[in-house]
Motif scaffolding. Sequence first.
Motif, mmCIF file in Angstrom:
data_model
loop_
_atom_site.group_PDB
_atom_site.id
_atom_site.type_symbol
_atom_site.label_atom_id
_atom_site.label_comp_id
_atom_site.label_asym_id
_atom_site.label_seq_id
_atom_site.Cartn_x
_atom_site.Cartn_y
_atom_site.Cartn_z
ATOM 1 N N UNK A 227 17.560 42.204 -43.325
ATOM 2 C CA UNK A 227 16.641 43.347 -43.394
ATOM 3 C C UNK A 227 16.592 44.014 -42.026
ATOM 4 N N UNK A 228 16.675 45.346 -42.021
ATOM 5 C CA UNK A 228 16.627 46.122 -40.788
ATOM 6 C C UNK A 228 15.322 46.912 -40.764
ATOM 7 N N UNK A 229 14.465 46.619 -39.786
ATOM 8 C CA UNK A 229 13.222 47.370 -39.589
ATOM 9 C C UNK A 229 13.460 48.411 -38.501
ATOM 10 N N UNK A 230 13.296 49.685 -38.840
ATOM 11 C CA UNK A 230 13.626 50.773 -37.918
ATOM 12 C C UNK A 230 12.373 51.344 -37.259
ATOM 13 N N UNK A 231 12.502 51.612 -35.960
ATOM 14 C CA UNK A 231 11.424 52.218 -35.188
ATOM 15 C C UNK A 231 12.015 53.234 -34.215
ATOM 16 N N UNK A 232 11.279 54.302 -33.979
ATOM 17 C CA UNK A 232 11.677 55.296 -32.984
ATOM 18 C C UNK A 232 10.744 55.232 -31.800
ATOM 19 N N UNK A 233 11.291 55.272 -30.597
ATOM 20 C CA UNK A 233 10.457 55.141 -29.400
ATOM 21 C C UNK A 233 10.177 56.474 -28.717
ATOM 22 N N UNK A 234 10.902 57.532 -29.083
ATOM 23 C CA UNK A 234 10.667 58.827 -28.432
ATOM 24 C C UNK A 234 10.755 59.977 -29.438
ATOM 25 N N UNK A 235 11.947 60.229 -29.963
ATOM 26 C CA UNK A 235 12.136 61.273 -30.969
ATOM 27 C C UNK A 235 12.766 60.627 -32.207
ATOM 28 N N UNK A 236 13.002 61.433 -33.228
ATOM 29 C CA UNK A 236 13.596 60.908 -34.462
ATOM 30 C C UNK A 236 15.095 60.690 -34.265
ATOM 31 N N UNK A 237 15.557 59.512 -34.643
ATOM 32 C CA UNK A 237 16.977 59.187 -34.672
ATOM 33 C C UNK A 237 17.332 58.765 -36.102
ATOM 34 N N UNK A 238 18.617 58.701 -36.403
ATOM 35 C CA UNK A 238 19.041 58.306 -37.746
ATOM 36 C C UNK A 238 20.233 57.362 -37.637
ATOM 37 N N UNK A 239 20.042 56.141 -38.116
ATOM 38 C CA UNK A 239 21.068 55.094 -38.055
ATOM 39 C C UNK A 239 21.975 55.234 -39.266
ATOM 40 N N UNK A 240 23.268 55.409 -39.017
ATOM 41 C CA UNK A 240 24.194 55.670 -40.124
ATOM 42 C C UNK A 240 25.536 55.005 -39.879
ATOM 43 N N UNK A 252 9.196 57.765 -34.660
ATOM 44 C CA UNK A 252 8.072 57.251 -33.857
ATOM 45 C C UNK A 252 6.787 57.175 -34.686
ATOM 46 N N UNK A 253 6.116 56.037 -34.624
ATOM 47 C CA UNK A 253 4.860 55.866 -35.341
ATOM 48 C C UNK A 253 5.006 55.549 -36.815
ATOM 49 N N UNK A 254 6.226 55.342 -37.286
ATOM 50 C CA UNK A 254 6.447 55.063 -38.709
ATOM 51 C C UNK A 254 7.479 53.955 -38.842
ATOM 52 N N UNK A 255 7.146 52.920 -39.617
ATOM 53 C CA UNK A 255 8.064 51.803 -39.832
ATOM 54 C C UNK A 255 8.937 52.090 -41.050
ATOM 55 N N UNK A 256 10.227 52.152 -40.831
ATOM 56 C CA UNK A 256 11.183 52.382 -41.905
ATOM 57 C C UNK A 256 12.061 51.145 -42.045
ATOM 58 N N UNK A 257 12.825 51.058 -43.105
ATOM 59 C CA UNK A 257 13.623 49.855 -43.300
ATOM 60 C C UNK A 257 14.884 50.168 -44.097
ATOM 61 N N UNK A 258 15.833 49.267 -43.988
ATOM 62 C CA UNK A 258 17.027 49.248 -44.822
ATOM 63 C C UNK A 258 17.513 47.806 -44.838
ATOM 64 N N UNK A 259 18.675 47.582 -45.396
ATOM 65 C CA UNK A 259 19.209 46.228 -45.439
ATOM 66 C C UNK A 259 20.720 46.292 -45.566
ATOM 67 N N UNK A 260 21.356 45.168 -45.315
ATOM 68 C CA UNK A 260 22.802 45.071 -45.467
ATOM 69 C C UNK A 260 23.178 43.640 -45.824
ATOM 70 N N UNK A 261 24.297 43.517 -46.483
ATOM 71 C CA UNK A 261 24.863 42.210 -46.802
ATOM 72 C C UNK A 261 26.372 42.375 -46.852
#
Length: 316
Positions: A227-240, A252-261
């Motif tokens: 499980x990947x818990x995503x957080x932003x520390x300054x501006x919005x980024x997008x993990x792809x 920033x200020x919002x916990x997002x998530x994804x996952x991989x196997x």
Amino acid sequence: MVDKARRPQSAAGTIDGQAGIRDVDESRLSGCGHNRLWILSGRRVANRGADILAVVTTRVFRALITFGGLVALAVALSSCDVGGLHPIFPNPVSPNGQDIYNTYLGISVPAIIIFLGVEAALLWVVLRYRRSTQPVGYVPPQVHGNTPLEIVWTIIPLIIVLAIAGYSFVELQKDFQPISNQQMTVIVSGHQFGWNYEYENGVVVHQEGTLAGDVTPFVVPTHTLVKLDFRGTDVIHSWWVPAISGKTDAVPGYDNFSWLKIDQVGTWRGECAELCGVGHSTMQIIVQSMDQSDFNRWMAQQKTASPSASPSASPG
């Protein structure tokens, strides 16, 4: 009142290399439809309808050649890597990536078929009912409406669009539902301009943006639901990482998530997919999967070096 008969007009021209004046019937100089086009010498140059057909045929042929070349280029690019990224078709290595790929095919294939059908019908109408094949003065039937036909061609696209929307929604919701059976959790933090990966035991991998070479890989074990818990520390980024999953925002200020196997050993590349500043293009992502035993040895090396320091070298 009867119109006066046309009288031949004098015109200057060059005939067989000699300049002179000839009497030319103006009605024979130009025309449209089935009329012939003549030059001053009276010789026929071409049938205008045939000229139009030749132009249309040439343009269609060139368009088909161009389209075929683009298709060949796309296929060629899809079989190779550009900086580790597949530019056209990804090779999914995680179940959620496979679901996104299947959705892509499920939408693209019908769309291509419909596009080719519409273009083929349009081309057939253009060639079949061109002016040169019709009698002089021909006026096509004037149709001002057909209610049943209009209902059909409104309902069919509506059904297609709703089917695409429903199919996409179901597939994407399936991949982005919260999970609770993960075997490992990693906190992924995006910053200008890089990524931090914090494992449950406190080890942190830093991927600082660069164009001078490869960044330090984010390492995961194979056959493990992460499980990947995503957080932003300054501006919005997008993990792809296209082969692994869809784009996931780090806000920033919002916990997002994804996952991989990932069930195979290998290395996969990605990048930040959200414009985040002048160093956006440097935010590479490298994910490396290895067997559990190799992963355990790699993790032991990181804990020995420093619990929160990035690895000094890429894992072997």
